[in-house]
Design a protein around this motif. Structure first.
Motif, mmCIF file in Angstrom:
data_model
loop_
_atom_site.group_PDB
_atom_site.id
_atom_site.type_symbol
_atom_site.label_atom_id
_atom_site.label_comp_id
_atom_site.label_asym_id
_atom_site.label_seq_id
_atom_site.Cartn_x
_atom_site.Cartn_y
_atom_site.Cartn_z
ATOM 1 N N MET A 1 0.821 -1.183 0.000
ATOM 2 C CA MET A 1 0.000 0.000 0.000
ATOM 3 C C MET A 1 0.868 1.250 0.000
ATOM 4 S SD MET A 1 -3.154 1.046 0.263
ATOM 5 C CE MET A 1 -4.050 2.453 0.753
ATOM 6 N N LYS A 2 1.910 1.253 0.857
ATOM 7 C CA LYS A 2 2.801 2.398 0.915
ATOM 8 C C LYS A 2 3.554 2.572 -0.394
ATOM 9 C CE LYS A 2 3.708 2.660 5.858
ATOM 10 N NZ LYS A 2 4.747 2.660 6.884
ATOM 11 N N GLU A 3 3.947 1.447 -0.983
ATOM 12 C CA GLU A 3 4.680 1.501 -2.255
ATOM 13 C C GLU A 3 3.803 2.100 -3.358
ATOM 14 O OE1 GLU A 3 7.795 0.869 -3.432
ATOM 15 O OE2 GLU A 3 8.291 0.863 -1.292
ATOM 16 N N ALA A 4 2.524 1.742 -3.387
ATOM 17 C CA ALA A 4 1.613 2.257 -4.416
ATOM 18 C C ALA A 4 1.444 3.765 -4.280
ATOM 19 C CB ALA A 4 0.267 1.552 -4.320
ATOM 20 N N VAL A 5 1.295 4.240 -3.068
ATOM 21 C CA VAL A 5 1.150 5.683 -2.842
ATOM 22 C C VAL A 5 2.433 6.409 -3.230
ATOM 23 C CG1 VAL A 5 0.797 7.439 -1.060
ATOM 24 C CG2 VAL A 5 -0.571 5.340 -1.024
ATOM 25 N N LYS A 6 3.593 5.832 -2.881
ATOM 26 C CA LYS A 6 4.878 6.444 -3.245
ATOM 27 C C LYS A 6 5.047 6.499 -4.758
ATOM 28 C CE LYS A 6 7.597 5.375 0.882
ATOM 29 N NZ LYS A 6 8.745 4.613 1.402
ATOM 30 N N ILE B 1 2.676 6.630 -6.998
ATOM 31 C CA ILE B 1 1.769 7.657 -7.531
ATOM 32 C C ILE B 1 2.346 9.040 -7.295
ATOM 33 C CG2 ILE B 1 -0.500 8.731 -7.213
ATOM 34 C CD1 ILE B 1 -1.626 5.942 -6.760
ATOM 35 N N LEU B 2 2.867 9.296 -6.095
ATOM 36 C CA LEU B 2 3.434 10.601 -5.789
ATOM 37 C C LEU B 2 4.686 10.895 -6.616
ATOM 38 C CD1 LEU B 2 2.966 10.767 -1.904
ATOM 39 C CD2 LEU B 2 1.661 11.968 -3.666
ATOM 40 N N LYS B 3 5.461 9.882 -6.907
ATOM 41 C CA LYS B 3 6.669 10.071 -7.710
ATOM 42 C C LYS B 3 6.351 10.174 -9.199
ATOM 43 C CE LYS B 3 9.936 7.834 -4.584
ATOM 44 N NZ LYS B 3 10.865 6.731 -4.415
ATOM 45 N N GLY B 4 5.169 9.731 -9.599
ATOM 46 C CA GLY B 4 4.769 9.819 -10.993
ATOM 47 C C GLY B 4 5.206 8.638 -11.829
ATOM 48 N N LYS B 5 5.490 7.525 -11.210
ATOM 49 C CA LYS B 5 5.926 6.346 -11.950
ATOM 50 C C LYS B 5 4.826 5.791 -12.849
ATOM 51 C CE LYS B 5 9.601 4.794 -8.936
ATOM 52 N NZ LYS B 5 10.140 3.695 -8.131
ATOM 53 N N PHE B 6 3.575 6.081 -12.499
ATOM 54 C CA PHE B 6 2.477 5.582 -13.329
ATOM 55 C C PHE B 6 2.444 6.269 -14.690
ATOM 56 C CE2 PHE B 6 0.785 9.242 -11.207
ATOM 57 C CZ PHE B 6 -0.100 9.821 -12.101
ATOM 58 N N LEU B 7 3.144 7.390 -14.828
ATOM 59 C CA LEU B 7 3.180 8.106 -16.106
ATOM 60 C C LEU B 7 4.291 7.615 -17.027
ATOM 61 C CD1 LEU B 7 2.576 11.736 -14.815
ATOM 62 C CD2 LEU B 7 0.926 10.209 -15.903
ATOM 63 N N ILE B 8 5.288 6.910 -16.474
ATOM 64 C CA ILE B 8 6.399 6.432 -17.307
ATOM 65 C C ILE B 8 6.463 4.917 -17.377
ATOM 66 C CG2 ILE B 8 7.823 8.479 -17.033
ATOM 67 C CD1 ILE B 8 9.329 7.060 -14.807
ATOM 68 N N ALA B 9 5.463 4.261 -16.841
ATOM 69 C CA ALA B 9 5.429 2.795 -16.867
ATOM 70 C C ALA B 9 5.115 2.317 -18.287
ATOM 71 C CB ALA B 9 4.397 2.288 -15.879
ATOM 72 N N GLU B 10 5.098 1.003 -18.482
ATOM 73 C CA GLU B 10 4.861 0.422 -19.802
ATOM 74 C C GLU B 10 3.445 0.693 -20.303
ATOM 75 O OE1 GLU B 10 5.724 -3.711 -19.427
ATOM 76 O OE2 GLU B 10 7.832 -3.363 -18.990
ATOM 77 N N ASP B 11 2.459 0.665 -19.433
ATOM 78 C CA ASP B 11 1.072 0.927 -19.845
ATOM 79 C C ASP B 11 0.669 2.380 -19.542
ATOM 80 O OD1 ASP B 11 1.176 0.633 -17.143
ATOM 81 O OD2 ASP B 11 -0.719 -0.464 -16.975
ATOM 82 N N ALA B 12 1.615 3.301 -19.712
ATOM 83 C CA ALA B 12 1.388 4.708 -19.388
ATOM 84 C C ALA B 12 0.438 5.388 -20.374
ATOM 85 C CB ALA B 12 2.708 5.457 -19.346
#
Length: 103
Positions: free
Chosen positions: A1-6, A8-19
């Motif tokens: 849970m903490k990793e998912a929030v981190k 999102i805050l770091k913006g990794k969801f924007l540079i991932a493979e399914d971005a």
């Protein structure tokens, strides 16, 4: 849970493979936010315009009532008689006669 929030805050969801899927959703939400802001500005502008027009209506209504009151006072027989006396015209002693035209 903490990793998912981190992430999102770091913006990794924007540079991932399914971005691409995330970017489309962000663009869609941004577009909706812009439409919402524009709509609220438009509504606020209309509210100000309506308030301004209501004030104008009130002012015009009071001018109308004042004008109507003044006209009624001017049309009163006593005020007409007073004005005619100032000009030297008196009330006739003989009542007016009705003229009837027959064909």
């Amino acid at each position: 849970m903490k990793e998912a929030v981190k992430d999102i805050l770091k913006g990794k969801f924007l540079i991932a493979e399914d971005a691409a899927k995330n970017w489309r959703m962000l663009l869609f939400l941004s577009f909706l936010a812009i439409i919402m802001i524009a709509s609220s500005h438009n509504a606020e502008h209309k509210v100000h315009t309506i308030a301004k027009l209501n004030n104008q209506v009130r002012e015009l209504r009071t001018q109308f009532v004042d004008g109507r009151t003044e006209l009624m006072q001017l049309k009163m027989e006593s005020s007409v008689i007073d004005k005619m006396k100032k000009r030297g015209i008196q009330r006739p002693t003989v009542p007016p006669q009705k003229i009837i035209v027959r064909e």
